[in-house]
Structures are given as structure tokens and as C-alpha cells.
Design a protein around this motif. Structure first.
Motif, PDB file in Angstrom:
ATOM      1  N   VAL A  21       0.839  -1.204   0.000  1.00 44.11           N
ATOM      2  CA  VAL A  21       0.000   0.000   0.000  1.00 44.11           C
ATOM      3  C   VAL A  21       0.873   1.253   0.000  1.00 44.11           C
ATOM      4  O   VAL A  21       0.630   2.199  -0.759  1.00 44.11           O
ATOM      5  CB  VAL A  21      -0.940   0.001   1.229  1.00 44.11           C
ATOM      6  N   ALA A  22       1.900   1.269   0.848  1.00 41.86           N
ATOM      7  CA  ALA A  22       2.779   2.436   0.923  1.00 41.86           C
ATOM      8  C   ALA A  22       3.489   2.675  -0.403  1.00 41.86           C
ATOM      9  O   ALA A  22       3.656   3.817  -0.840  1.00 41.86           O
ATOM     10  CB  ALA A  22       3.794   2.251   2.046  1.00 41.86           C
ATOM     11  N   ASP A  23       3.891   1.587  -1.062  1.00 41.25           N
ATOM     12  CA  ASP A  23       4.593   1.717  -2.339  1.00 41.25           C
ATOM     13  C   ASP A  23       3.640   2.146  -3.450  1.00 41.25           C
ATOM     14  O   ASP A  23       3.921   3.077  -4.206  1.00 41.25           O
ATOM     15  CB  ASP A  23       5.257   0.384  -2.691  1.00 41.25           C
ATOM     16  N   TYR A  24       2.502   1.484  -3.538  1.00 39.80           N
ATOM     17  CA  TYR A  24       1.581   1.746  -4.643  1.00 39.80           C
ATOM     18  C   TYR A  24       1.001   3.155  -4.577  1.00 39.80           C
ATOM     19  O   TYR A  24       0.917   3.863  -5.577  1.00 39.80           O
ATOM     20  CB  TYR A  24       0.454   0.707  -4.639  1.00 39.80           C
ATOM     21  N   TYR A  25       0.590   3.572  -3.376  1.00 39.75           N
ATOM     22  CA  TYR A  25      -0.053   4.875  -3.223  1.00 39.75           C
ATOM     23  C   TYR A  25       0.932   5.969  -2.824  1.00 39.75           C
ATOM     24  O   TYR A  25       0.524   7.102  -2.553  1.00 39.75           O
ATOM     25  CB  TYR A  25      -1.176   4.787  -2.183  1.00 39.75           C
ATOM     26  N   GLU A  26       2.227   5.630  -2.793  1.00 39.37           N
ATOM     27  CA  GLU A  26       3.271   6.585  -2.431  1.00 39.37           C
ATOM     28  C   GLU A  26       2.943   7.273  -1.106  1.00 39.37           C
ATOM     29  O   GLU A  26       3.071   8.491  -0.953  1.00 39.37           O
ATOM     30  CB  GLU A  26       3.480   7.611  -3.547  1.00 39.37           C
ATOM     31  N   ALA A  27       2.502   6.480  -0.156  1.00 42.56           N
ATOM     32  CA  ALA A  27       2.148   6.984   1.174  1.00 42.56           C
ATOM     33  C   ALA A  27       3.294   6.707   2.137  1.00 42.56           C
ATOM     34  O   ALA A  27       4.030   5.730   1.971  1.00 42.56           O
ATOM     35  CB  ALA A  27       0.876   6.299   1.672  1.00 42.56           C
ATOM     36  N   PRO A  28       3.480   7.553   3.149  1.00 41.39           N
ATOM     37  CA  PRO A  28       4.519   7.275   4.150  1.00 41.39           C
ATOM     38  C   PRO A  28       4.264   5.927   4.822  1.00 41.39           C
ATOM     39  O   PRO A  28       3.178   5.697   5.367  1.00 41.39           O
ATOM     40  CB  PRO A  28       4.370   8.428   5.147  1.00 41.39           C
ATOM     41  N   LEU A  29       5.244   5.050   4.768  1.00 37.36           N
ATOM     42  CA  LEU A  29       5.068   3.716   5.334  1.00 37.36           C
ATOM     43  C   LEU A  29       4.719   3.779   6.814  1.00 37.36           C
ATOM     44  O   LEU A  29       3.911   2.989   7.305  1.00 37.36           O
ATOM     45  CB  LEU A  29       6.344   2.893   5.131  1.00 37.36           C
ATOM     46  N   GLY A  30       5.326   4.735   7.533  1.00 37.09           N
ATOM     47  CA  GLY A  30       5.051   4.838   8.962  1.00 37.09           C
ATOM     48  C   GLY A  30       3.587   5.087   9.257  1.00 37.09           C
ATOM     49  O   GLY A  30       3.022   4.519  10.199  1.00 37.09           O
ATOM     50  N   GLU A  31       2.936   5.925   8.445  1.00 37.52           N
ATOM     51  CA  GLU A  31       1.519   6.213   8.672  1.00 37.52           C
ATOM     52  C   GLU A  31       0.647   5.020   8.293  1.00 37.52           C
ATOM     53  O   GLU A  31      -0.364   4.745   8.942  1.00 37.52           O
ATOM     54  CB  GLU A  31       1.105   7.453   7.878  1.00 37.52           C
TER      55      GLU A  31
END
Length: 297
Positions: free
Chosen positions: A109-119
Motif C-alpha cells: 500500500v505504501a509503495d503503490y499509493y506513495e504513502a509514508p510507510l510509517g503512517e
């Protein structure tokens, strides 16, 4: 420059992933700290924690000036060249807080949506499960006496620092560089001590309106009169165990149109209204992440 195409679904487990419940065998692990940061960070696993450091477990790790909660996401990793990783401070779980497949989903999810992994990882954890720790300075018993003027005279800088500590522990980061030698001298003299202050994340839970009968059932039935709606509300509340509250939303599901009647019933003294914190449910834990996040077509 064109960006590489992304997978349409969660990736297969990368090399170094473990099956559920597998134990970390390597010296270093990758940790996703539950802060709005993108990177994963490499930490060393002390021998005493190797048997407890499990993929999906929460760990307490040093991050900047404090310690924060992180989640182990990879094991058997190489330490970055030229860097000596700091140790994992503590493993917070006896069993993993997140299953391995959910950790893999968070990474995707963090990679695909370019979201901060921590969040992403923080959203997957049960609400309120985060912890942090700060190095603090506090008075000892002798220090409290000295701050009250008991004992021998002290240099002015030491007296001023003791005064800052009266009644509270102060984070080490709050002191200026010039004050650090004074703290060291006070520690040597047994007037102050240093340690860790553990902070639990505070969660503000949602609240819900609740209702219950305020009079005996027979009296409530008589007072309801011939109004079908009022009588239906009384009967729905009578079905609840005596003295217990019922959520107004649940009552509305049982008796359509009941909400507008509650104020009038309260005014007549037939019901009591209140509110309470809603219990944590799957929507506030990683269970919802696995069920709600779907790969795009």
C-alpha cells in the motif's frame, strides 16, 4: 522520464520475508517507525531479543532524541555500509501485533499509493498501541532536600538546575548544552537521576448517545398511553437488561422514528439520556485495512 509500472496487486513475499510466527535469525532487522516517514530503518537485534523479534511485532527503537514504536518488517538484512545500527531497545509484544500478510500488504500500500510507510503501519495497528520514551532528569530524595535548602551550600548553577526539577521530571532535550556538565555533576553527587519516561499514545474515542428507562417498566407502559411509537420505544428499552443503557442508534434500528420521541420521553421522566465512549472495533485496527484496501483494476 516515465515511471515504472506498478503491480496491480500486493507483491509476492520478498526474499527475507518469514512465514507467520517465524523467528528472526539474523543480527539486523528493518523497522518501520510509526511516524510520517517513508523509509525503513535498520536496527541491531541484541542477543536477548533475537528469540522475540518477530515480523509484525512492535518494537521500541531509538529515533532521534526519543524512542518510538516501530514494526519489524524484514529480517536477515545487511547493515548499511559505514553505519553501525543502534540496538532495538525493547520488544513490546509476546505475540505479533500484525500478521505477516498484513505487514506485506502495508508495504505494498505504501509503495503503490506513495504513502509514508510509517503512517500506513500506524493505521494498521490497534488504536492506542503506540508507545514512546524520552530520556528525563529527575530529583532524588537528596536532591529534593537540597532544593529546599537542606544540606550544604551549592554552586548557583546547580541550585538553578535543581529548581527546574522541583515537582517534575524534565526531558534531557530541554536542557542547553552548557547545562549538561551541571547535570553530570549532580548525578555524581546523587542529587539527580536520569531515566526513561514512557509515553502511551492517547486515543480520543468516538462517543455515542445512549438511553435507558428511568422508571419501572409497568409505570413506563402506563405512561406511554395509546401512542404506538411511544409504547414501542418503551418495549424496546424494556427488553434491555434492567439498569443497562442502549445506544440511541441501536434503538433507532429497532424502532423506526424513535429519535424524535426521546427528548419528550426524557421531559416526561420516562427515560434517561446520556453518552459514552464507543469501544474500539475492527474499523480502528488493521483488520479493516486488509478488507477495505483493494488493488485497482
Amino acid at each position: 522520464m516515465a515511471r515504472p509500472l506498478r503491480s496491480a496487486g500486493p507483491p509476492a513475499k520478498a526474499e527475507g520475508s518469514l512465514a507467520p510466527g517465524a523467528r528472526v535469525e539474523g543480527v539486523h532487522v528493518e523497522v518501520a517507525v510509526t511516524l510520517p516517514v517513508t523509509n525503513r530503518y535498520t536496527y541491531s537485534v541484541p542477543p536477548a531479543l533475537v528469540g522475540r523479534a518477530v515480523i509484525g511485532s512492535r518494537v521500541l527503537v531509538r529515533f532521534g532524541q526519543k524512542k518510538v514504536t516501530g514494526v519489524v518488517v524484514r529480517e536477515r538484512v545487511e547493515a548499511p555500509s559505514g553505519i553501525t545500527p543502534v540496538d532495538v531497545s525493547e520488544v513490546l509484544d509476546d505475540t505479533p501485533a500484525l500478521p505477516v500478510d498484513l505487514v506485506e500488504l502495508c508495504l505494498w500500500v505504501a509503495d503503490y499509493y506513495e504513502a509514508p510507510l510509517g503512517e500506513v503501519m500506524r493505521a494498521a495497528l490497534p488504536a492506542g498501541s503506540g508507545e514512546s520514551a524520552r530520556n528525563v532528569v529527575a530529583l532524588t530524595e537528596a536532591g529534593r532536600a537540597a532544593a529546599n535548602g537542606i544540606g550544604g551550600a551549592l554552586p548557583s548553577k546547580q541550585r538553578m538546575l535543581l529548581a527546574k526539577l522541583v515537582g517534575k521530571a524534565v526531558p534531557m532535550s530541554a536542557f542547553k548544552a552548557a547545562e549538561k556538565p551541571v547535570i553530570t555533576a549532580l548525578v555524581t553527587d546523587g542529587l539527580v537521576e536520569t531515566g526513561e519516561l514512557r509515553d502511551k499514545v492517547r486515543v480520543r474515542l468516538k462517543r455515542e448517545r445512549i438511553v435507558k428507562l428511568a422508571v419501572p417498566i409497568t409505570e413506563a407502559r402506563e405512561a406511554a398511553g395509546r401512542s404506538p411509537k411511544r409504547y414501542a420505544v418503551v418495549e424496546a428499552l424494556a427488553a434491555v437488561k434492567a439498569g443497562e443503557w442502549l445506544a440511541v442508534e441501536e434503538l433507532a434500528n429497532r424502532v423506526a422514528g424513535s429519535k424524535p420521541l426521546l427528548r419528550a420521553l426524557e421531559k416526561d421522566g420516562l427515560v434517561a439520556l446520556g453518552d459514552r465512549e464507543m469501544p474500539l472495533d475492527a474499523a480502528q485496527t488493521g483488520e479493516s485495512l486488509a478488507s477495505e484496501v483493494q488493488p485497482p483494476p
